[in-house]
Structure formats: structure tokens, C-alpha cells
Design a protein around this motif. Structure first.
Motif, PDB file in Angstrom:
ATOM      1  N   PHE A  34      59.293-170.553  34.794  1.00  0.00           N
ATOM      2  CA  PHE A  34      57.628-170.011  34.975  1.00  0.00           C
ATOM      3  C   PHE A  34      56.897-171.265  34.276  1.00  0.00           C
ATOM      4  O   PHE A  34      57.422-172.144  33.692  1.00  0.00           O
ATOM      5  CB  PHE A  34      57.116-168.929  34.094  1.00  0.00           C
ATOM      6  CG  PHE A  34      57.622-168.892  32.816  1.00  0.00           C
ATOM      7  CD1 PHE A  34      56.679-168.857  31.904  1.00  0.00           C
ATOM      8  CD2 PHE A  34      58.835-168.366  32.257  1.00  0.00           C
ATOM      9  CE1 PHE A  34      56.918-168.921  30.385  1.00  0.00           C
ATOM     10  CE2 PHE A  34      59.345-168.389  30.837  1.00  0.00           C
ATOM     11  CZ  PHE A  34      58.354-168.497  30.034  1.00  0.00           C
ATOM     12  N   VAL A  35      55.483-171.177  34.688  1.00  0.00           N
ATOM     13  CA  VAL A  35      54.523-172.128  34.088  1.00  0.00           C
ATOM     14  C   VAL A  35      53.698-171.403  33.109  1.00  0.00           C
ATOM     15  O   VAL A  35      53.574-170.222  33.368  1.00  0.00           O
ATOM     16  CB  VAL A  35      53.542-172.892  35.447  1.00  0.00           C
ATOM     17  CG1 VAL A  35      52.419-173.648  34.712  1.00  0.00           C
ATOM     18  CG2 VAL A  35      54.342-173.174  36.553  1.00  0.00           C
ATOM     19  N   LEU A  77      58.912-161.183  31.834  1.00  0.00           N
ATOM     20  CA  LEU A  77      58.219-162.171  31.306  1.00  0.00           C
ATOM     21  C   LEU A  77      57.278-161.482  30.018  1.00  0.00           C
ATOM     22  O   LEU A  77      57.066-161.842  28.897  1.00  0.00           O
ATOM     23  CB  LEU A  77      57.027-162.601  32.229  1.00  0.00           C
ATOM     24  CG  LEU A  77      57.704-163.974  33.001  1.00  0.00           C
ATOM     25  CD1 LEU A  77      56.627-164.288  34.082  1.00  0.00           C
ATOM     26  CD2 LEU A  77      58.091-165.035  32.138  1.00  0.00           C
ATOM     27  N   ARG A  78      56.782-160.103  30.462  1.00  0.00           N
ATOM     28  CA  ARG A  78      56.233-159.221  29.343  1.00  0.00           C
ATOM     29  C   ARG A  78      57.047-158.881  28.287  1.00  0.00           C
ATOM     30  O   ARG A  78      56.583-158.910  27.175  1.00  0.00           O
ATOM     31  CB  ARG A  78      55.486-158.099  30.107  1.00  0.00           C
ATOM     32  CG  ARG A  78      54.126-158.310  30.976  1.00  0.00           C
ATOM     33  CD  ARG A  78      53.389-157.171  31.063  1.00  0.00           C
ATOM     34  NE  ARG A  78      54.218-156.251  32.007  1.00  0.00           N
ATOM     35  CZ  ARG A  78      53.978-155.829  33.500  1.00  0.00           C
ATOM     36  NH1 ARG A  78      53.116-156.378  33.856  1.00  0.00           N
ATOM     37  NH2 ARG A  78      54.827-154.894  33.808  1.00  0.00           N
ATOM     38  N   TYR A  81      57.685-161.961  26.163  1.00  0.00           N
ATOM     39  CA  TYR A  81      56.216-162.305  25.161  1.00  0.00           C
ATOM     40  C   TYR A  81      56.389-161.233  24.238  1.00  0.00           C
ATOM     41  O   TYR A  81      56.061-161.283  23.040  1.00  0.00           O
ATOM     42  CB  TYR A  81      55.101-162.164  26.225  1.00  0.00           C
ATOM     43  CG  TYR A  81      53.987-161.835  25.313  1.00  0.00           C
ATOM     44  CD1 TYR A  81      53.275-162.906  24.675  1.00  0.00           C
ATOM     45  CD2 TYR A  81      53.322-160.592  25.150  1.00  0.00           C
ATOM     46  CE1 TYR A  81      52.160-162.893  23.897  1.00  0.00           C
ATOM     47  CE2 TYR A  81      52.218-160.569  24.503  1.00  0.00           C
ATOM     48  CZ  TYR A  81      51.622-161.784  23.666  1.00  0.00           C
ATOM     49  OH  TYR A  81      50.585-161.333  23.182  1.00  0.00           O
ATOM     50  N   ARG A  82      56.493-159.805  24.469  1.00  0.00           N
ATOM     51  CA  ARG A  82      56.406-158.758  23.624  1.00  0.00           C
ATOM     52  C   ARG A  82      57.359-158.904  22.344  1.00  0.00           C
ATOM     53  O   ARG A  82      56.818-158.530  21.289  1.00  0.00           O
ATOM     54  CB  ARG A  82      56.488-157.494  24.268  1.00  0.00           C
ATOM     55  CG  ARG A  82      56.179-156.112  23.475  1.00  0.00           C
ATOM     56  CD  ARG A  82      56.908-154.982  24.068  1.00  0.00           C
ATOM     57  NE  ARG A  82      58.137-154.805  24.006  1.00  0.00           N
ATOM     58  CZ  ARG A  82      59.022-154.401  23.183  1.00  0.00           C
ATOM     59  NH1 ARG A  82      58.587-153.923  22.049  1.00  0.00           N
ATOM     60  NH2 ARG A  82      60.353-154.161  23.162  1.00  0.00           N
ATOM     61  N   LEU A  83      58.366-159.136  22.660  1.00  0.00           N
ATOM     62  CA  LEU A  83      59.562-159.398  21.577  1.00  0.00           C
ATOM     63  C   LEU A  83      59.160-160.582  20.550  1.00  0.00           C
ATOM     64  O   LEU A  83      59.676-160.656  19.475  1.00  0.00           O
ATOM     65  CB  LEU A  83      61.002-159.394  22.248  1.00  0.00           C
ATOM     66  CG  LEU A  83      61.431-158.388  22.724  1.00  0.00           C
ATOM     67  CD1 LEU A  83      62.778-158.541  23.476  1.00  0.00           C
ATOM     68  CD2 LEU A  83      61.525-157.218  21.927  1.00  0.00           C
ATOM     69  N   ASN A  84      58.319-161.543  21.198  1.00  0.00           N
ATOM     70  CA  ASN A  84      58.039-162.951  20.317  1.00  0.00           C
ATOM     71  C   ASN A  84      56.650-163.131  20.008  1.00  0.00           C
ATOM     72  O   ASN A  84      56.352-164.172  19.421  1.00  0.00           O
ATOM     73  CB  ASN A  84      58.671-163.909  21.088  1.00  0.00           C
ATOM     74  CG  ASN A  84      60.017-163.754  21.263  1.00  0.00           C
ATOM     75  OD1 ASN A  84      60.798-164.163  20.182  1.00  0.00           O
ATOM     76  ND2 ASN A  84      60.796-163.595  22.369  1.00  0.00           N
ATOM     77  N   GLU A 111      63.679-165.259  27.647  1.00  0.00           N
ATOM     78  CA  GLU A 111      63.053-165.201  26.396  1.00  0.00           C
ATOM     79  C   GLU A 111      63.330-166.556  25.446  1.00  0.00           C
ATOM     80  O   GLU A 111      62.483-167.203  24.967  1.00  0.00           O
ATOM     81  CB  GLU A 111      63.867-164.271  25.586  1.00  0.00           C
ATOM     82  CG  GLU A 111      63.127-163.966  24.128  1.00  0.00           C
ATOM     83  CD  GLU A 111      63.777-162.903  23.550  1.00  0.00           C
ATOM     84  OE1 GLU A 111      63.551-162.629  22.196  1.00  0.00           O
ATOM     85  OE2 GLU A 111      64.746-161.892  23.985  1.00  0.00           O
ATOM     86  N   ALA A 112      64.624-167.391  25.917  1.00  0.00           N
ATOM     87  CA  ALA A 112      64.844-168.508  25.312  1.00  0.00           C
ATOM     88  C   ALA A 112      63.958-169.580  26.139  1.00  0.00           C
ATOM     89  O   ALA A 112      63.512-170.356  25.214  1.00  0.00           O
ATOM     90  CB  ALA A 112      66.179-169.123  25.648  1.00  0.00           C
ATOM     91  N   GLU A 113      63.633-169.496  27.200  1.00  0.00           N
ATOM     92  CA  GLU A 113      62.743-170.532  27.997  1.00  0.00           C
ATOM     93  C   GLU A 113      61.279-170.339  27.681  1.00  0.00           C
ATOM     94  O   GLU A 113      60.564-171.402  27.560  1.00  0.00           O
ATOM     95  CB  GLU A 113      62.971-170.174  29.549  1.00  0.00           C
ATOM     96  CG  GLU A 113      61.748-171.131  30.308  1.00  0.00           C
ATOM     97  CD  GLU A 113      62.108-172.517  30.389  1.00  0.00           C
ATOM     98  OE1 GLU A 113      61.315-173.429  30.833  1.00  0.00           O
ATOM     99  OE2 GLU A 113      63.361-172.937  29.890  1.00  0.00           O
ATOM    100  N   LEU A 114      60.923-169.016  27.334  1.00  0.00           N
ATOM    101  CA  LEU A 114      59.531-168.751  26.901  1.00  0.00           C
ATOM    102  C   LEU A 114      59.464-169.238  25.338  1.00  0.00           C
ATOM    103  O   LEU A 114      58.330-170.017  25.155  1.00  0.00           O
ATOM    104  CB  LEU A 114      59.382-167.128  26.676  1.00  0.00           C
ATOM    105  CG  LEU A 114      57.932-166.576  26.335  1.00  0.00           C
ATOM    106  CD1 LEU A 114      56.952-167.045  27.161  1.00  0.00           C
ATOM    107  CD2 LEU A 114      58.071-165.280  25.594  1.00  0.00           C
TER     108      LEU A 114
END
Length: 127
Positions: A34-35, A77-78, A81-84, A111-114
Motif C-alpha cells: 500500500f501507499v 489495513l484498519r 493500524y488499530r493495533l499499532n 502489520e510489518a509493512e505498516l
């Protein structure tokens, strides 16, 4: 279930002008899944105000696939995000645009990519 593990409406970007602001003024980081666009929240907007507040928007286009595929990408994605979100700096607006490579990925991969893109955008609280 209230607290840091929820994703309330006040933490979501919902208007077109909020997305445009992130696109025009935000830091853009491109990853394989994702971007990410990240920008400081203007006063009076979601993501501004309370100390650790951020607002996030997720975009999925039809290039990714059908409705089921797009919804799964948004959920991944959500949730990542929510976990981090507690690791982020305050007063941010974040837009994530899913890419077709996200299809079939597990939450741990997303999650790792985020986290990698958060570091690249310099929006993580590394304190």
C-alpha cells in the motif's frame, strides 16, 4: 469495548477534502502492499485535539478486485493500524491506499509493512 483497542468514528477521515489535504501536503511513502500519506492535522479536523489523536482513511480501488477483496484489504489495513496506533506521534492524518499485492496477505504481513512505512514517514514515536 472502549479504550485504545477500538476504532471510533472520530478517528476516521470521512470527507473528500481531508483526503485531498493529505495527498497535497502529506509525506508520501510507497510500499509493495500500500501507499501511505501522513500529514499533521489542521486545527479543528479529526486527528487534532486530544494528545494522542490520529485520524486514518483507507482507500481501495476496483483495480484490487471485487467488493469482497476490497473490503478484506480495508479490514486488514484498519486492523494493522488499530493495533499499532499507540506507537504514532500525535495529531496526524493518515491515508492508506491499498495496492493489488495486498490480496492474499496475512494480517502479520500487512502489520510489518505498516510499521516499516510508519518508520519511513518518520511518524513513529521511538521514545
Amino acid at each position: 469495548m472502549h479504550g485504545t483497542s477500538t476504532f471510533p468514528k472520530s478517528e476516521r477521515l470521512q470527507r473528500g477534502h481531508q483526503f485531498r489535504h493529505a495527498y497535497e501536503h502529506g509525506r508520501k511513502v510507497i510500499g509493495p502492499l500500500f501507499v501511505l500519506y501522513a500529514v499533521d492535522s489542521p486545527p479543528g479536523q479529526p486527528g487534532a485535539g486530544t494528545p494522542a489523536s490520529c485520524a486514518v482513511g483507507v482507500v481501495t480501488s476496483r483495480k484490487i478486485g471485487g467488493a469482497v477483496t476490497r473490503n478484506r484489504a480495508r479490514r486488514l489495513l484498519r486492523e494493522a493500524y488499530r493495533l499499532n496506533k499507540q506507537k504514532l506521534k500525535a495529531n496526524l492524518q493518515i491515508v492508506m491506499i491499498a495496492r493489488s499485492a495486498i490480496n492474499g496477505k496475512r494480517r502479520q504481513d500487512v502489520e510489518a509493512e505498516l510499521l516499516r512505512l510508519f518508520r519511513a514517514a518518520d511518524i513513529l514515536n521511538e521514545a
